[in-house]
Design a protein around this motif. Structure first.
Motif, short mmCIF file in Angstrom:
data_model
loop_
_atom_site.label_atom_id
_atom_site.label_comp_id
_atom_site.label_asym_id
_atom_site.label_seq_id
_atom_site.Cartn_x
_atom_site.Cartn_y
_atom_site.Cartn_z
N ILE A 186 0.86 -1.18 0.00
CA ILE A 186 0.00 0.00 0.00
C ILE A 186 0.89 1.23 0.00
CG2 ILE A 186 -2.01 -1.04 1.07
CD1 ILE A 186 -1.08 -0.04 3.74
N ASN A 187 0.41 2.29 -0.66
CA ASN A 187 1.17 3.54 -0.76
C ASN A 187 0.42 4.63 -0.02
OD1 ASN A 187 2.80 5.64 -1.45
ND2 ASN A 187 2.38 5.55 -3.66
N VAL A 188 0.72 4.79 1.26
CA VAL A 188 0.05 5.82 2.04
C VAL A 188 0.70 7.18 1.85
CG1 VAL A 188 -0.86 4.25 3.77
CG2 VAL A 188 1.39 5.25 4.10
N GLN A 189 1.90 7.21 1.30
CA GLN A 189 2.57 8.49 1.07
C GLN A 189 1.78 9.33 0.08
OE1 GLN A 189 5.32 9.47 2.84
NE2 GLN A 189 4.85 11.46 1.95
N ARG A 190 1.18 8.70 -0.89
CA ARG A 190 0.38 9.42 -1.87
C ARG A 190 -0.83 10.07 -1.20
NH1 ARG A 190 -1.73 5.91 -6.64
NH2 ARG A 190 -3.58 5.77 -5.36
N VAL A 191 -1.41 9.41 -0.20
CA VAL A 191 -2.55 9.97 0.53
C VAL A 191 -2.08 11.17 1.35
CG1 VAL A 191 -4.25 9.48 2.33
CG2 VAL A 191 -3.74 7.76 0.61
N ILE A 192 -0.90 11.07 1.94
CA ILE A 192 -0.36 12.18 2.74
C ILE A 192 -0.05 13.35 1.83
CG2 ILE A 192 1.59 12.91 4.17
CD1 ILE A 192 1.70 10.03 5.25
N ASP A 193 0.61 13.11 0.70
CA ASP A 193 0.98 14.18 -0.23
C ASP A 193 -0.23 14.83 -0.89
OD1 ASP A 193 3.61 13.66 0.37
OD2 ASP A 193 3.97 12.42 -1.42
N GLY A 194 -1.28 14.07 -1.07
CA GLY A 194 -2.49 14.59 -1.72
C GLY A 194 -3.31 15.49 -0.81
N GLY A 195 -2.99 15.53 0.46
CA GLY A 195 -3.72 16.39 1.39
C GLY A 195 -5.06 15.83 1.81
N THR A 196 -5.27 14.54 1.61
CA THR A 196 -6.54 13.92 1.97
C THR A 196 -6.76 13.92 3.47
OG1 THR A 196 -6.25 12.48 0.06
CG2 THR A 196 -7.94 11.85 1.65
#
Length: 174
Positions: free
Chosen positions: A61-71
């Motif tokens: 899973i790629n949670v970094q993308r969720v963090i970077d996206g500002g979700t």
């Protein structure tokens, strides 16, 4: 007076065997059709939890993308690192997978006429109703409503007349 050889009463002889048992043999009761429907609905209600649990526990899973996206902005998880979020997601997914497997094992025991498994399924359904009810109220997602209805219907079917009578027929098994 009859002699003991003729099958009469003999107070000093061995007890006579009866030709028929005291209690007649009963054929095992067939499983009612509603039990099969309840089992199918309960298995169907566990499938999404199995898929969610297996996917998020074992797949990358790629949670970094969720963090970077500002979700996560404005949520209590906003200050968490990617490793902490990944551990949280995997832990929740592993818990969901474990609960789904326990429910499936309980469903098998219910199908084998174990009353304790039916009571345990009621407890699991109650906890699920409280948890998913809270998530349904806070998120207003239709997915949670569907995930909530299936186990409730499956558990309710276990307490219909024919299924309850089938369970009541098994007095020797607790």
């Amino acid at each position: 007076m009859t002699s003991p050889q003729e099958g009469g009463y003999n107070p000093y002889g061995a007890p006579q065997r009866r030709s028929t048992p005291l209690t007649p043999r009963r054929e095992p009761a067939r499983r009612p059709g509603l039990l099969h429907v309840a089992v199918a609905v309960l298995v169907l209600s566990a499938v999404p939890w199995l898929l969610f649990g297996a996917a998020f526990t074992f797949l990358p899973i790629n949670v970094q993308r969720v963090i970077d996206g500002g979700t996560l902005a404005g949520s209590p998880l906003a200050g968490w690192t990617a490793e902490q979020l990944s551990t949280l997601v995997r832990g929740v997914a592993a818990g969901a997978l474990a609960v789904a497997l326990v429910v499936l094992v309980l469903v098998v025991f219910v199908h084998r006429r174990r009353r304790w498994a039916r009571a345990a399924l009621v407890a699991f359904t109650g906890v699920l109703v409280l948890t998913l009810g809270f998530l349904l109220v806070t998120s207003a997602s239709l997915v949670f409503a569907v995930l909530l209805v299936l186990p409730v219907v499956g558990t309710a079917l276990l307490f219909t007349g024919p299924v309850s009578a089938w369970f009541a027929g098994a007095r020797g098994r607790m």
